[in-house]
Design a protein around this motif. Sequence first.
Motif, PDB file in Angstrom:
ATOM      1  N   UNK A   1       0.955  -1.240   0.079  1.00 12.29           N
ATOM      2  CA  UNK A   1      -0.001   0.023  -0.121  1.00 12.29           C
ATOM      3  C   UNK A   1       0.869   1.161  -0.035  1.00 12.29           C
ATOM      4  N   UNK A   2       0.376   2.405  -0.708  1.00 11.61           N
ATOM      5  CA  UNK A   2       1.216   3.524  -0.594  1.00 11.61           C
ATOM      6  C   UNK A   2       0.148   4.468   0.157  1.00 11.61           C
ATOM      7  N   UNK A   3       0.676   4.949   1.206  1.00 10.94           N
ATOM      8  CA  UNK A   3      -0.048   5.969   1.855  1.00 10.94           C
ATOM      9  C   UNK A   3       0.216   7.555   1.186  1.00 10.94           C
ATOM     10  N   UNK A   4      -0.623   8.131   0.571  1.00  7.17           N
ATOM     11  CA  UNK A   4      -0.393   9.379   0.288  1.00  7.17           C
ATOM     12  C   UNK A   4      -0.607  10.648   1.331  1.00  7.17           C
ATOM     13  N   UNK A   5      -1.063  10.029   2.466  1.00  5.23           N
ATOM     14  CA  UNK A   5      -1.389  10.995   3.491  1.00  5.23           C
ATOM     15  C   UNK A   5      -0.897  10.715   4.675  1.00  5.23           C
ATOM     16  N   UNK A   6      -1.193  11.447   5.663  1.00  9.24           N
ATOM     17  CA  UNK A   6      -0.475  11.016   6.991  1.00  9.24           C
ATOM     18  C   UNK A   6      -1.705  11.151   8.126  1.00  9.24           C
TER      19      UNK A   6
END
Length: 403
Positions: free
Chosen positions: A308-313
């Motif tokens: 998964x790539x988390x674009x947010x925090x």
Amino acid sequence: MRFFLSFIIVFFPLFVNASNIDKKIKSTASAIKDKKSEYSSIHYKMQQNAQEILKQKKEILQQQKRLKELELELAIKEDVYKSNITELQNLSQTQSNLKKEQEDIEQKLIFNIARMASLTILMDKKESTSVDSIMSEEIIKILAKQTDTDIKDLNERFFKNNEHIASLEKKSGHIKEEITSIDQKRKELKQTKKENENELAELKKNKQNYKIALEKILKQQDSLKQTLANLNIIKIDEIKRAREKAQQEQAMKEVDLSNMPKVKKVGSSYQSVKTVRYRGPKTISPLDGYTVTKKYGNYTDPIYKIKIFNESVSLAPKKKDAKVRNVFNGKVIFAKSTPLLDNVVIVEHDNGMHTIYANLSQIAPDIKKGKKIKKSSVIGRVNDELVFEVTQKDSHINPLELF
């Protein structure tokens, strides 16, 4: 780890001076530590849950290994167990017969000892020297001699019988120990089976809850991404997106819980996007006090191996109903409630930058689409976690670089 070891081997020439080597080792060690920290903390709550599931899986596998060992051991000992039971019954019967015989010998011994005593008394008496008395004395002597022989024989039989009884009791004791040991193994097998069934049921429940939580994260990311695409802030490769979704669904299908999914890591998620470094001036944080609970970047789920790539925090506020502030001057282009992300506000800034504030418990009453707002303006409030994302010209920025 292999990557960094290769890095050391390739880039550390054999004859570099010692001080440079030390510096590079420290630098590499620091990079390893930072990367390990980054990947293990991308989503702290999910990571904790995953660790608990993997720990539980390990315990179940150990239980199942013990079950197989017990089943094999009991299968081997089953014939021994049956023969031991039969032999013990035979020994018990033999012991019973020997004890009855021993009692009979004891009675005969008592009788013969008493008779010997009586004959001895008669022999000690002084009688006349008549023919009758002489004959009587001879008879008494013969009887005494016979009685003495009988006593010795009975005595020998008594002790041999006693030794035989003791030997049988010892043998019976060993057999009883073996039978008790097998019975205990049977109890252990039954208890371990029960514990294993309970653990599997608990694992299934925990894994289902974990799956629901993971699916929620993926749906939230997808929803936010779709919102940004609808506003022409980013673009989505629909073909790649569909393929990745299919891979995720396949990886998350229910399987035998005793052998957790061993799927290959799903390739780059459709959420893997171009990342650029933030090069502008530092700004304020959207929250006055917070804890980072999900970091920006790649994360491979330890249970399903989905990349998964988390674009947010995700930022958890220090207190409930915390104020969320706009981080740059800009214009509100989106402010509404969504099914998966609660309330969302998107602000457009200079240089093609957008900041996204999702999972808000409420939006400030004066925040409307088209409104121009200044840096530090309150745009809403958050109770649980603020999902904060930053984009610039169809690329993403690690939000933590801003402040």
